[in-house]
Design an enzyme around this catalytic site. Structure first.
Site, PDB file in Angstrom:
ATOM      1  N   PRO A  87       0.828  -1.216   0.000  1.00  0.00           N
ATOM      2  CA  PRO A  87       0.000   0.000   0.000  1.00  0.00           C
ATOM      3  C   PRO A  87       0.858   1.260   0.000  1.00  0.00           C
ATOM      4  CG  PRO A  87      -0.754  -1.562   1.672  1.00  0.00           C
ATOM      5  CD  PRO A  87       0.554  -2.079   1.155  1.00  0.00           C
ATOM      6  N   GLU A  88       0.370   2.285  -0.696  1.00  0.00           N
ATOM      7  CA  GLU A  88       1.067   3.564  -0.698  1.00  0.00           C
ATOM      8  C   GLU A  88       0.551   4.426   0.453  1.00  0.00           C
ATOM      9  OE1 GLU A  88       2.174   5.248  -4.355  1.00  0.00           O
ATOM     10  OE2 GLU A  88       1.957   3.382  -5.468  1.00  0.00           O
TER      11      GLU A  88
ATOM     12  N   LYS B  53       4.444   4.956   5.060  1.00  0.00           N
ATOM     13  CA  LYS B  53       3.770   3.662   5.064  1.00  0.00           C
ATOM     14  C   LYS B  53       3.699   3.046   6.465  1.00  0.00           C
ATOM     15  CE  LYS B  53       5.195   2.988   0.282  1.00  0.00           C
ATOM     16  NZ  LYS B  53       5.779   2.101  -0.742  1.00  0.00           N
TER      17      LYS B  53
ATOM     18  N   ARG C 243      11.774  -2.269  -8.785  1.00  0.00           N
ATOM     19  CA  ARG C 243      10.345  -2.167  -9.081  1.00  0.00           C
ATOM     20  C   ARG C 243      10.164  -1.882 -10.563  1.00  0.00           C
ATOM     21  NH1 ARG C 243       7.274  -0.991  -4.574  1.00  0.00           N
ATOM     22  NH2 ARG C 243       5.512  -1.591  -5.899  1.00  0.00           N
TER      23      ARG C 243
END
Length: 273
Positions: free
Chosen positions: A2-3, A53, A262
Site C-alpha cells: 500500500p502507498e 507507510k 520495481r
C-alpha cells in the site's frame, strides 16, 4: 505494498471506528502479539497517526502512553466490521473490538508495541510525508538536489520522501513530463515545488476516495471517449501498468523497465530527456 494514502486513510478509519473512546478488547488470536495485547487490553485507543507507510495506534487513558507500530508490507490487510465480531481466524495478528465495531489486522510485516522515543526514531529516519502538516519539502529537495541517483529511484526512497510508491512515482513524473532517468541534481527547485504540490493534491484525493486517480479532467474516459481502465488496483492513470498500450496524450507506446527493484512505467515521447 500500500502507498501512503492508504495508511493515512487507515488512521482515519481506525479513529472513526473507535471514536467513542471506550476501553477496547485487544487480543491476538494468532498469538504472535499476545503479550503486548494483554498489556493493552481494556484501554482506549486515544490517537492514530501515520507517516509514509507506517501506522501508529496510541493507547492510554490520558493521552497515548504506548503505541502499536504497524507496517503492512506486501501482505498485510486490515478488515473493519460491525459488532458483534465473528469468531476470529488464527491468522488475525491483532483484533480491536468494542460494543459497536471490530478491526482485524492480518499478515503485517511489523506489529510491535513501542514507546514514544521509539516512535520518534521511526519518524526521524523517514523523509517528509506529503500528507503530514509538519512535512518540509525543502528537506527532501536538499537530498534530491545533490544526488546523482535517478529521480525515479529517489521518489521511492522512504528516507527522501515518505509514502510515495510505484504508482505515484510513475504518475507524478508523467504529469510533469520528467524523464524518470534524470538525476536528482538535474531537477530544478521549481520542478520540485511543482512535483511536491501535485503529490500533496493527488495523495489527499487518494485518502478521500481510497483509490488512486491521476488523470486530469480532460483525460478521463468520459472526456476522451475511451473505455475506463479495468485493473484490480482501480483508478484512472496515465502510465502505471499500461506497458505497450498507447499514451493518452501522444499515442506513443508506454514503456516499462526495472528500476530500484520495481517496475517503472513511462512514456518516452512525453517524458523526453
Amino acid at each position: 505494498m500500500p502507498e501512503g494514502h492508504t495508511i493515512h486513510r487507515l488512521a482515519e478509519d481506525y479513529a472513526a471506528a473507535f471514536a467513542a473512546g471506550a476501553p477496547l478488547r485487544v487480543t491476538s488470536p494468532q498469538g504472535k502479539f499476545a503479550d503486548a495485547a494483554a498489556l493493552l487490553d481494556r484501554t482506549p485507543l486515544h490517537t492514530t497517526d501515520a507517516h509514509g507507510k507506517h501506522l501508529f495506534l496510541g493507547f492510554g487513558d490520558d493521552g497515548p502512553a504506548e503505541w502499536v507500530h504497524i507496517h503492512l508490507g506486501l501482505f498485510g490487510k486490515v478488515t473493519f466490521g460491525p459488532a458483534p465480531a465473528p469468531p476470529p481466524t488464527d491468522t488475525v495478528r491483532l483484533r480491536l473490538a468494542d460494543a459497536t465495531s471490530y478491526v482485524d489486522l492480518r499478515g503485517p510485516t511489523t506489529c510491535a508495541l513501542i514507546t514514544d522515543p521509539e516512535k520518534q526514531a521511526v519518524h526521524d529516519r523517514l523523509g517528509p510525508d506529503p500528507l503530514r502538516p509538519d512535512a518540509d519539502p525543502a528537506l527532501a529537495y536538499r537530498r534530491i538536489g545533490r544526488s546523482r541517483t535517478t529521480i525515479a529511484a529517489l521518489l521511492m526512497d522512504q528516507k527522501v520522501i515518505a509514502g510515495v510508491g510505484n504508482v505515484y512515482r510513475a504518475e507524478v513524473l508523467f504529469r510533469h513530463r520528467i524523464d524518470p532517468y534524470r538525476a536528482g541534481r538535474d531537477i530544478t527547485a521549481a520542478e520540485w515545488d511543482a512535483i511536491w504540490a501535485d503529490l500533496v493534491a493527488l495523495m489527499r484525493e487518494g485518502v478521500r476516495l481510497n483509490r488512486i486517480d491521476t488523470v486530469r479532467p480532460e483525460h478521463t474516459p468520459e472526456a476522451m471517449g475511451r473505455p475506463p481502465r479495468v485493473d484490480d488496483h482501480g483508478g484512472e492513470v496515465y502510465v502505471y501498468r499500461r506497458a505497450n498500450l498507447p499514451c493518452h496524450i501522444c499515442g506513443g507506446e508506454i514503456r516499462t523497465a526495472d528500476l530500484a527493484a520495481r517496475n517503472l512505467f513511462w512514456c518516452p515521447e512525453c517524458q523526453r530527456r
